[in-house]
Design an enzyme around this catalytic site. Structure first.
Site, short mmCIF file in Angstrom:
data_model
loop_
_atom_site.label_atom_id
_atom_site.label_comp_id
_atom_site.label_asym_id
_atom_site.label_seq_id
_atom_site.Cartn_x
_atom_site.Cartn_y
_atom_site.Cartn_z
N GLU A 41 0.83 -1.20 0.00
CA GLU A 41 0.00 0.00 0.00
C GLU A 41 0.87 1.25 0.00
O GLU A 41 1.87 1.34 0.71
CB GLU A 41 -0.87 -0.04 1.26
CG GLU A 41 -1.87 1.06 1.41
CD GLU A 41 -2.72 0.88 2.67
OE1 GLU A 41 -3.76 1.56 2.78
OE2 GLU A 41 -2.35 0.05 3.54
N LYS A 108 -9.48 2.43 -2.14
CA LYS A 108 -9.78 1.82 -0.84
C LYS A 108 -11.17 2.24 -0.36
O LYS A 108 -11.54 3.43 -0.43
CB LYS A 108 -8.70 2.24 0.15
CG LYS A 108 -8.68 1.50 1.48
CD LYS A 108 -7.44 1.89 2.27
CE LYS A 108 -7.29 1.11 3.56
NZ LYS A 108 -6.01 1.45 4.25
N CYS A 160 -5.73 -3.41 2.55
CA CYS A 160 -5.48 -3.36 3.99
C CYS A 160 -6.76 -3.37 4.81
O CYS A 160 -7.40 -4.40 4.97
CB CYS A 160 -4.60 -2.15 4.33
SG CYS A 160 -3.74 -2.34 5.93
N SER A 188 0.16 -2.68 7.19
CA SER A 188 -0.42 -3.12 8.45
C SER A 188 0.68 -3.13 9.51
O SER A 188 1.60 -3.93 9.46
CB SER A 188 -1.03 -4.52 8.29
OG SER A 188 -1.56 -4.99 9.50
N LYS A 194 0.27 -9.93 16.55
CA LYS A 194 -0.70 -9.51 15.54
C LYS A 194 -0.64 -10.38 14.29
O LYS A 194 -1.65 -10.60 13.62
CB LYS A 194 -0.47 -8.05 15.16
CG LYS A 194 -1.48 -7.50 14.15
CD LYS A 194 -1.18 -6.06 13.80
CE LYS A 194 -2.14 -5.54 12.76
NZ LYS A 194 -1.82 -4.15 12.35
N ASN A 431 15.78 15.10 41.06
CA ASN A 431 15.73 15.51 39.66
C ASN A 431 17.01 16.17 39.17
O ASN A 431 17.39 16.01 38.01
CB ASN A 431 14.54 16.44 39.43
CG ASN A 431 13.22 15.68 39.39
OD1 ASN A 431 13.20 14.45 39.37
ND2 ASN A 431 12.12 16.41 39.37
N GLU A 460 6.76 3.65 33.10
CA GLU A 460 7.21 4.93 33.64
C GLU A 460 6.47 6.09 32.99
O GLU A 460 6.13 7.07 33.66
CB GLU A 460 8.71 5.07 33.43
CG GLU A 460 9.55 4.09 34.25
CD GLU A 460 11.03 4.13 33.90
OE1 GLU A 460 11.81 3.52 34.64
OE2 GLU A 460 11.39 4.79 32.91
N LYS A 581 4.27 15.43 30.25
CA LYS A 581 5.51 14.68 30.02
C LYS A 581 5.39 13.76 28.81
O LYS A 581 6.29 13.68 27.97
CB LYS A 581 5.87 13.85 31.26
CG LYS A 581 6.38 14.64 32.45
CD LYS A 581 6.88 13.71 33.54
CE LYS A 581 7.44 14.48 34.73
NZ LYS A 581 7.96 13.57 35.78
#
Length: 619
Positions: A41, A108, A160, A188, A194, A431, A460, A581
């Site tokens: 594709e 498509k 697809c 894909s 998957k 920090n 995290e 963040k």
């Protein structure tokens, strides 16, 4: 009839690379005497062009490139993907070329609009069972839901997402029209496990529609975040005719198989694949992604702040395993050509090496690491970092940052006229250590034109357990798409199964930021909650999209109610306050079936009510 599929490693807007790969695929298919070749594709411009699809010039350029490509298509049918923009509306199409002549463009019908996909932003859906004419550069062409015929075989397309629409997919309409061959050019994206779902989708379609099915996926890290596994499947009536090896380091993986379409194989039940080994799948995907990111960004290597902890250790092993896998598949010369990591003289010397000796020599050219200790760092993490770097051949530097930390601390204590203490200024004192580590490691990356690897993971990121402009600093964050529990078990697996003995040190440590004084024995899970529980809450909240109350009810019984209640409340509080963040994390690969990247899978407001009402109802 000989059918061919070519998984090709394209790059958005890289016309020279993309057309070179297309030409190579056509030449390889013709050499194999293929009758029909399918390319992925959007193979001309690349699937990941994003908002450039809204530009008139892009589709015009693609069409000009298509006219070049059609001159290569003699004695073969070639299916190639490109955008076609008509009256300010863009369609995702597959063009069919036969013997240098354009037969038409199939558009498509269904657009992907979930998870990492935003296709309706750029494309419009084509109405089923309709065909129209359009003019382009002085010629008239057909576009729409077209059934083609070649050598007495009727064929049509599912592009697809078309194939993922269950009872509404085009295949049902094709079956009623007597289509014998369905061709599916796809982009894909990769996610662990998957491929098993996609395999069943293709195989069962060939059985249900009583047809031959040719499926071809895009290959590699195309545009920076998404990875494509390059899967090629040729199936007939539920029979697997051909399936390739996935996640190849080749630029072009052209696969061919002979099928008898007029006298097909008998209808059978779809054979079951063996279970997917996600540990192997993960490392195959992430190493290919790193390899492509390195060469497509035209960088010379990687720089890593190697703390001796799990996350940075995994990043180091990824580079070593990338070298091993790439050289094994494409050879040393092609690896060097693509990465530009050796001079001709060095290549001659390295060609005399093999196995781990060759791997370590190449890693020494591609990976620079540094352990940046403080008075709060332990001997165990230093040993973990030093021994791992030595075992894989990485350059290893060691310095301390106490002087820099003291300098900043002294300045602030002077202006606020009081000392900073761990009792009152805990986060501030943690920090500054993480932030002071960033400038030196960035200097090494700048000096060597290398990519700085950020070491954040998904767990995290969910709770903001990271210092912005400190441990989040980087050009690419290769493991931000997977959780901490997965990382810890993977490192143990890699030590045992892949032979990375240097991981034995990190595998004996509890994850710790090592930012508080050593006598406090800081650990991540004491700061947050047990990582497996964090991951369960995260998945229920944002993959299953449950409310806080529903999450709590789902997890009751997995731990004491008081601990669960505290953890659920803490998760939602940390999640809500740390969206800013997640907006600033370095680009990351999509590796699992979901992620928390607001620029790909999961959008969330930076400012919100923070689930206050919902959490209060928990008690």
């Amino acid at each position: 009839m000989i059918l061919a599929g070519a998984a090709i490693n394209q790059t958005p807007l890289d016309w020279e690379n993309n057309l070179s790969n297309i030409k190579t695929a056509i030449e390889q298919a013709r050499a194999a005497k293929a009758d029909i070749l399918c390319l992925p594709e959007m193979s001309i411009c690349g699937y990941g062009c994003e908002d450039m699809f809204l530009s008139d010039w892009l589709s015009v350029t693609c069409f000009k490139k298509l006219l070049e490509i059609k001159e290569w298509c003699h004695d073969i049918v070639v299916c190639v993907g490109l955008p076609v923009r008509l009256n300010s509306i863009t369609y995702n199409t597959a063009c069919v070329i036969r013997n240098g002549e354009i037969l038409g463009f199939t558009a498509k019908q269904f657009l992907a609009n979930d998870g990492v996909h935003y296709e309706p932003r750029w494309f419009s859906s084509w109405v089923p069972d309709t065909v129209q004419q359009f003019e382009m550069m002085g010629q008239t062409y057909a576009i729409g839901d077209i059934v083609y015929e070649y050598q007495g075989v009727r064929f049509a397309f599912e592009i697809c997402e078309d194939a993922w629409r269950n009872n509404d997919r085009p295949g049902y309409r094709h079956m009623a029209k007597g289509v014998q061959l369905i061709i599916n050019p796809s982009a894909s994206h990769f996610a662990m496990s998957k491929t098993d779902v996609r395999y069943k989708l293709v195989m069962e379609a060939s059985r249900e529609f009583g047809c031959t099915y040719l499926y071809v996926n895009q290959l590699g890290n195309e545009a920076g975040k998404m990875i494509y596994d390059g899967e090629i499947i040729i199936a007939q009536n539920g029979n697997l005719v051909h399936r390739n090896e996935l996640l190849s380091f080749k630029s072009v993986d052209c696969e061919c198989a002979e099928v008898n379409i007029l006298n097909p194989l008998p209808l059978v039940e779809v054979p079951v694949l063996p279970p997917v080994d996600e540990n192997r799948e993960f490392i195959a995907a992430v190493t290919l992604a790193m390899f492509d990111y390195l060469r497509k960004s035209r960088s010379r290597g990687f720089v890593l702040s190697l703390s001796g902890g799990a996350d940075s250790s995994l990043c180091a092993v990824i580079v070593a395993e990338m070298v091993t896998r790439a050289v094994e598949e494409i050879g040393l010369e092609e690896f060097v050509r693509k990465t530009n990591c050796l001079t001709p003289e060095e290549l001659a010397q390295f060609s005399l090496l093999s196995g781990k000796e060759l791997r370590n020599a190449l890693v020494s050219k591609l990976l620079i690491t540094a352990y940046q200790g403080t008075i709060n760092s332990s001997d165990n993490t230093y040993q973990s970092a030093a021994e791992l770097a030595k075992s894989i051949g990485a350059v290893f530097y060691n310095w301390t940052i106490d002087e820099e930390v003291a300098g900043y601390r002294g300045k602030i204590e002077h202006v606020i006229a009081r000392p900073l203490t761990w009792e009152s200024d805990d986060v501030t004192l943690q920090n500054i250590q993480a932030r002071v580590r960033a400038p030196g490691i960035w200097m090494l990356a700048n000096l060597t034109n290398s990519l700085l690897l950020a070491t954040s993971n998904r767990s995290e990121a969910s709770v903001g357990y990271a210092t912005m402009d400190g441990d989040t600093a980087g050009s690419i964050s290769p493991i931000a798409g997977v959780d901490k529990a997965f990382i810890r078990q993977w490192l143990v697996w890699a030590q045992m199964e892949l032979g990375y003995e240097g991981l034995q040190y990190v595998n004996n440590l509890q994850p710790s930021a090592e930012l508080r004084p050593l006598e406090q024995t800081q650990t991540d899970e004491e700061d947050l909650m047990p990582y497996p529980l964090l991951n369960q809450i995260e998945r229920l909240a944002f993959y299953d999209r449950l409310s806080p109350q529903q999450v709590f009810e789902q997890l009751k019984g997995t731990c004491p109610d008081a601990q669960l209640l505290q953890s659920v409340k803490r998760f939602y509080a940390l999640w809500s306050r740390n969206q800013w963040k997640r907006e600033r994390y370095a680009p990351a690969f999509h590796l699992d079936d979901y992620n928390v990247d607001p620029r790909s899978w999961l959008r969330f407001p930076i400012l919100s009510g923070g689930f206050r009402e919902e959490v209060e109802k928990l008690g």
